[in-house]
Design a protein around this motif. Structure first.
Motif, PDB file in Angstrom:
ATOM      1  N   UNK A 127       0.819  -1.206   0.000  1.00 30.10           N
ATOM      2  CA  UNK A 127       0.000   0.000   0.000  1.00 30.10           C
ATOM      3  C   UNK A 127       0.850   1.251   0.000  1.00 30.10           C
ATOM      4  N   UNK A 128       1.913   1.259   0.799  1.00 32.84           N
ATOM      5  CA  UNK A 128       2.816   2.406   0.855  1.00 32.84           C
ATOM      6  C   UNK A 128       3.529   2.570  -0.493  1.00 32.84           C
ATOM      7  N   UNK A 129       3.906   1.430  -1.096  1.00 32.89           N
ATOM      8  CA  UNK A 129       4.566   1.478  -2.394  1.00 32.89           C
ATOM      9  C   UNK A 129       3.688   2.107  -3.466  1.00 32.89           C
ATOM     10  N   UNK A 130       2.410   1.728  -3.474  1.00 40.17           N
ATOM     11  CA  UNK A 130       1.473   2.294  -4.456  1.00 40.17           C
ATOM     12  C   UNK A 130       1.265   3.785  -4.213  1.00 40.17           C
ATOM     13  N   UNK A 131       1.158   4.166  -2.937  1.00 40.05           N
ATOM     14  CA  UNK A 131       0.972   5.576  -2.606  1.00 40.05           C
ATOM     15  C   UNK A 131       2.202   6.379  -3.009  1.00 40.05           C
ATOM     16  N   UNK A 132       3.385   5.819  -2.738  1.00 38.69           N
ATOM     17  CA  UNK A 132       4.628   6.502  -3.095  1.00 38.69           C
ATOM     18  C   UNK A 132       4.728   6.689  -4.608  1.00 38.69           C
ATOM     19  N   UNK A 133       4.262   5.687  -5.366  1.00 36.19           N
ATOM     20  CA  UNK A 133       4.309   5.805  -6.826  1.00 36.19           C
ATOM     21  C   UNK A 133       3.382   6.910  -7.312  1.00 36.19           C
ATOM     22  N   UNK A 134       2.212   7.022  -6.700  1.00 38.08           N
ATOM     23  CA  UNK A 134       1.280   8.096  -7.085  1.00 38.08           C
ATOM     24  C   UNK A 134       1.909   9.463  -6.827  1.00 38.08           C
ATOM     25  N   UNK A 135       2.593   9.589  -5.695  1.00 39.34           N
ATOM     26  CA  UNK A 135       3.283  10.845  -5.395  1.00 39.34           C
ATOM     27  C   UNK A 135       4.440  11.069  -6.366  1.00 39.34           C
ATOM     28  N   UNK A 136       5.178   9.995  -6.658  1.00 35.98           N
ATOM     29  CA  UNK A 136       6.309  10.113  -7.562  1.00 35.98           C
ATOM     30  C   UNK A 136       5.867  10.582  -8.941  1.00 35.98           C
ATOM     31  N   UNK A 137       4.846   9.938  -9.475  1.00 38.30           N
ATOM     32  CA  UNK A 137       4.358  10.270 -10.812  1.00 38.30           C
ATOM     33  C   UNK A 137       3.921  11.724 -10.894  1.00 38.30           C
ATOM     34  N   UNK A 138       3.187  12.176  -9.866  1.00 39.14           N
ATOM     35  CA  UNK A 138       2.720  13.558  -9.860  1.00 39.14           C
ATOM     36  C   UNK A 138       3.835  14.557  -9.627  1.00 39.14           C
ATOM     37  N   UNK A 139       4.754  14.242  -8.713  1.00 35.58           N
ATOM     38  CA  UNK A 139       5.817  15.186  -8.372  1.00 35.58           C
ATOM     39  C   UNK A 139       6.779  15.398  -9.531  1.00 35.58           C
ATOM     40  N   UNK A 140       7.249  14.318 -10.152  1.00 32.12           N
ATOM     41  CA  UNK A 140       8.213  14.449 -11.240  1.00 32.12           C
ATOM     42  C   UNK A 140       7.636  15.235 -12.409  1.00 32.12           C
ATOM     43  N   UNK A 141       6.306  15.167 -12.582  1.00 33.42           N
ATOM     44  CA  UNK A 141       5.642  15.921 -13.656  1.00 33.42           C
ATOM     45  C   UNK A 141       5.147  17.282 -13.176  1.00 33.42           C
ATOM     46  N   UNK A 142       5.518  17.658 -11.932  1.00 33.85           N
ATOM     47  CA  UNK A 142       5.103  18.944 -11.353  1.00 33.85           C
ATOM     48  C   UNK A 142       3.587  19.120 -11.394  1.00 33.85           C
ATOM     49  N   UNK A 143       2.882  18.075 -11.011  1.00 33.66           N
ATOM     50  CA  UNK A 143       1.416  18.126 -10.943  1.00 33.66           C
ATOM     51  C   UNK A 143       0.975  19.179  -9.929  1.00 33.66           C
ATOM     52  N   UNK A 144      -0.169  19.773 -10.165  1.00 37.38           N
ATOM     53  CA  UNK A 144      -0.692  20.764  -9.223  1.00 37.38           C
ATOM     54  C   UNK A 144      -0.878  20.113  -7.858  1.00 37.38           C
ATOM     55  N   UNK A 145      -0.408  20.796  -6.824  1.00 39.23           N
ATOM     56  CA  UNK A 145      -0.390  20.204  -5.474  1.00 39.23           C
ATOM     57  C   UNK A 145      -1.758  19.736  -4.970  1.00 39.23           C
ATOM     58  N   UNK A 146      -2.849  20.457  -5.232  1.00 42.54           N
ATOM     59  CA  UNK A 146      -4.147  19.976  -4.731  1.00 42.54           C
ATOM     60  C   UNK A 146      -4.562  18.619  -5.280  1.00 42.54           C
TER      61      UNK A 146
END
Length: 365
Positions: free
Chosen positions: A31-50
């Motif tokens: 579960x933590x791995x999946x959550x970390x991947x969601x954060x990784x994908x959004x962060x590296x692409x500079x996704x809007x924080x909200x």
């Protein structure tokens, strides 16, 4: 005869608290791995924080006994090798880390030194006019792009990635057969996200990027090279690129070229010479003047009667103004170009705005 002494009971052992079962630990780690991947994908692409899954992070932080989950997210975002080599903007990283710290401190957990050290590094960094975004493909491979901090930079909006380009790239990845072993022409390529995704994942035989603004062409060339391609340059030869262009040893992939294409001047012969099986464009229908120039280009594409097969044409755009969208449809009808809306499953491989109203049209030349 039994003795009359009192019967002694065996001493009672205190029950030890049970730890999580092995399978429960594995599920928690997954579960933590999946959550970390969601954060990784959004962060590296500079996704809007909200748009980050903050609620899921808060839930994880409240149920976990230590800061390991937050450390995992930190390692997969700010401390990820891609971020260290090609970082998002300083402001973005600062805001992201501040939000992580806020969520962590709300749990009352022990401070995590690494996150404060990372924030200190960012606070001491200088902002630059250019930053990077990295978009993860389903294969795990990344597309890294240099972009401009400003929405309008050097008189153009082409120095950043727009949602319709991400949408079109995602649709292409879901429909690779349209592009595999075929020649593709992209109109208004911008800084190259859509085309690079298709080149890396859909295996076209040839891909032609095109644009007109010299600053966009320069950034486009640099991004193509950054992602492992050595393009042929047609009609545009920025001096800076002449010193960078080099063939990649052992490279196997589509033949990639970049051409300067002025929609108001391009001829039918030039478009025929590009010999394209598929023509695509993203976010090029937002201004009436640009819209009419695009339609004139579409009219010059091979249409079949002269023996040259008409290409398949796909245009994606964000509907910011319904009147502009309807005007585009009306103008297409006037010149006899039929159109059809193309459904998209929207798996959100790329982190674009989920609330954006984006459509994809197939045009029949």
């Amino acid at each position: 005869m039994q003795g009359g002494g009192a019967r002694q009971e065996a001493p009672r052992m205190e029950e030890q608290p049970k730890g999580p079962e092995p399978h429960e630990e594995e599920e928690e780690e997954a579960g933590i791995g999946k959550l970390a991947f969601r954060f990784q994908r959004g962060f590296l692409a500079a996704q809007r924080l909200p748009h980050f899954p903050w609620a899921d992070l808060e839930k994880t932080l409240k149920t976990s006994k230590d800061s390991s989950s937050l450390l995992t997210i930190l390692q997969e975002t700010v401390l990820h090798p891609l971020c260290l080599k090609y970082p998002p903007s300083v402001k973005y990283r600062r805001c992201f880390l501040s939000e992580l710290i806020k969520k962590h401190e709300a749990t009352g957990a022990e401070p995590l030194d690494q996150i404060y050290e990372s924030l200190g590094d960012v606070l001491n960094a200088e902002e630059t006019a250019q930053f990077y975004k990295s978009y993860l493909l389903p294969s795990g491979e990344a597309i890294t792009l240099g972009e401009s901090v400003a929405i309008i930079s050097q008189g153009t909006t082409g120095l950043m990635t727009w949602d319709a380009g991400l949408y079109l790239a995602e649709w292409a990845l879901e429909n690779p057969a349209i592009f595999t072993n075929r020649s593709i022409l992209e109109l208004g390529s911008g800084i190259g996200l859509t085309g690079l995704a298709i080149c890396k994942a859909c295996h076209p035989s040839k891909y032609t990027f095109s644009d007109h603004h010299p600053c966009v062409l320069q950034q486009l060339l640099e991004n193509i090279h950054l992602n492992g391609f050595a393009p042929d340059v047609c009609g545009c030869s920025p001096a800076k690129w002449d010193t960078q262009k080099a063939e990649l040893t052992g490279f196997k992939g589509p033949k990639v070229s970049v051409t300067e294409l002025d929609w108001s001047l391009v001829t039918k012969e030039e478009l025929v010479g590009l010999s394209s099986d598929v023509v695509i464009a993203a976010d090029v229908v937002y201004d009436p003047e640009l819209m009419h120039a695009l339609i004139r280009v579409l009219q010059k594409l091979p249409s079949g009667p002269d023996g040259k097969k008409a290409p398949e044409v796909y245009i994606a755009f964000t509907i910011r103004n319904p009147d502009t969208y309807h005007c585009f449809q009306t103008e297409l009808d006037k010149v006899g170009i039929r159109w059809q809306a193309v459904p998209c499953s929207q798996k959100n491989i790329f982190p674009y705005d989920p609330h954006a109203k984006i459509t994809l049209l197939r045009l029949f030349i």
